[in-house]
Write a protein that holds these residues in place. Sequence first.
Motif, PDB file in Angstrom:
ATOM      1  N   SER A 181       0.828  -1.199   0.000  1.00 15.72           N
ATOM      2  CA  SER A 181       0.000   0.000   0.000  1.00 15.72           C
ATOM      3  C   SER A 181       0.861   1.248   0.000  1.00 15.72           C
ATOM      4  N   LEU A 184       1.738   1.913  -3.548  1.00 18.09           N
ATOM      5  CA  LEU A 184       0.587   2.512  -4.238  1.00 18.09           C
ATOM      6  C   LEU A 184       0.425   3.975  -3.855  1.00 18.09           C
ATOM      7  N   SER A 185       0.617   4.288  -2.564  1.00 18.80           N
ATOM      8  CA  SER A 185       0.388   5.669  -2.147  1.00 18.80           C
ATOM      9  C   SER A 185       1.488   6.581  -2.682  1.00 18.80           C
ATOM     10  N   ARG A 194       0.269   9.664  -5.010  1.00 20.65           N
ATOM     11  CA  ARG A 194       0.492  11.013  -4.483  1.00 20.65           C
ATOM     12  C   ARG A 194       1.170  11.887  -5.532  1.00 20.65           C
ATOM     13  N   PHE A 242       1.487  11.325  -8.783  1.00 18.41           N
ATOM     14  CA  PHE A 242       0.658  11.447  -9.985  1.00 18.41           C
ATOM     15  C   PHE A 242      -0.467  12.451  -9.774  1.00 18.41           C
ATOM     16  N   LEU A 283      10.227  10.163   1.918  1.00 18.69           N
ATOM     17  CA  LEU A 283       9.515   8.920   2.209  1.00 18.69           C
ATOM     18  C   LEU A 283      10.332   7.709   1.764  1.00 18.69           C
ATOM     19  N   VAL A 296      12.888   7.147   4.387  1.00 15.67           N
ATOM     20  CA  VAL A 296      12.314   6.569   5.602  1.00 15.67           C
ATOM     21  C   VAL A 296      11.997   5.085   5.397  1.00 15.67           C
ATOM     22  N   TYR A 297      11.466   4.739   4.220  1.00 12.07           N
ATOM     23  CA  TYR A 297      11.122   3.340   3.945  1.00 12.07           C
ATOM     24  C   TYR A 297      12.375   2.478   3.910  1.00 12.07           C
TER      25      TYR A 297
END
Lengths: 223, 90
Positions: free
Chosen positions: A145, A148-149, A153, A155, A198, A201-202
Amino acid sequence: MENIAPQVVFTLFNIPVRDTVVSTWVVMGLITLIAILIGRRQPVMLEILVDFLTDLISDLMGRPAGPYLPLLGALAIFIAVANIIGIVPFLRSPTSDINTTLALALVVFLSVHFFGIRIKGFSGYLRDLASPIFLLPLELIGQLSRTLSLTLRLFGNTLSAMLIVAIIFSLAPLFVPLPLIAFGIFTGILQAYIFTALAAVYIASGLEVIEPNKEEAKEKRKE
Amino acid sequence: MENMDPATQVTLVTIIVAGMGITIGTAVPAIAEGLAAFKALDGIARQPDAAQDLRTTLLIAMALLESTAIYVLLVILILLFANPLINRFF
């Protein structure tokens, strides 16, 4: 949808090439050209950029940025330039095509596992991914997810900036959309920052070593 | 309403839902973002040393909150420009 979907420009060996792909090539050429030109004339400017990115990434990840700088820095520079290139007439921003952003998010998704396995080894990475074991499905859903986010975001932001400028332009041309275009540049750079942050962080969360017994580990550190 | 053909009915309902959806779908994330910014500013005012950490965390939290509004926008865009329901009645 015909108006906001990418248009096919020409076909190459029966593969349709859309205008966002062409502008991706323009972005790639532009970044390479500027990097070579500035690198010859004023290398200090490139050093400032690299220092800025290194500080940013090491702050976000809480560890030295060395091995992650090429990936994350390239992501930041590419997305920033790709978001801004939309203001050039006849060029469509590559990130307003969902295929581009999905490709970028998949690169992040795969590199999380790549760096995790490289640091901790295959079995160690799997053990940390499934610890405790009943949280494994949640972890897998979380991985998918957030990919996907990341996709949607970037786009959605680029496409909505483009659409708003187009709608206002059809109502009151030439000078009224200018503030909105400026706002689009601002959000474009902000989205590049957020995507990089992000991703950092991931990747950092994939590198974390989960200790089975925290108290024991704390005592070991004290000694 | 009964004497319209089905495609017009679907279009009409789509327009109403799009207007309502974008209003609610942006108002709720806006309230949430306001709360996040409120707490972060409160923290910075109490402890200016922590401003750098708070700013980074705030931006990431804002991005995550913002994405719910973006989902709503994408759904509305699909409904308006590529409605999958209209062709079913032709």
